[in-house]
Design a protein around this motif. Structure first.
Motif: not given
Length: 126
Positions: A38-43
């Protein structure tokens, strides 16, 4: 209907380029840096949005990018990120799809919404 216009298809082309950039960044952050999906997705989403602003301004809508439009442009992606993030969660956590496939499916769901909203913002005067 808007899907048959040249402008919509230019938007789709920019979308493919933007999605490719997003996906490469996502894989880099997820696999190489070992970030949570999810962090990879948002950034990755936020970074690719800047490129999308310029490509859509110059190529899709043939309008001058302004600071005002640049500041407003992320609003076009509020719906996009809500739809794609919810879809990521559904695909990965509920349907147990691969974290490598889910971002592509999630992005596709948001395209029509993003087109309409970005057209309104980027073609306004000022």
């Amino acid at each position: 209907m808007f899907i048959f216009t040249a402008q919509f298809w230019k938007f789709v082309i920019v979308g493919f380029i933007n999605t490719f950039n997003y996906y490469i960044l996502y894989l880099l952050f997820f696999h190489l840096l070992d970030w949570h999906y999810m962090a990879a997705h948002i950034i990755s989403f936020v970074i690719s949005m800047v490129g999308s602003f310029y490509l859509n301004s110059y190529f899709t809508y043939r309008t001058k990018p302004t600071f005002r439009k640049f500041i407003q442009f992320p609003m076009t992606y509020v719906v996009n990120i809500l739809i794609s993030t919810l879809a990521m969660w559904v695909f990965v956590d509920l349907l147990a799809l691969s974290e490598n496939v889910a971002p592509l499916l999630s992005s596709a769901l948001a395209i029509p919404f993003t087109f309409v909203i970005s057209k309104i913002i980027l073609t306004q005067e000022g």
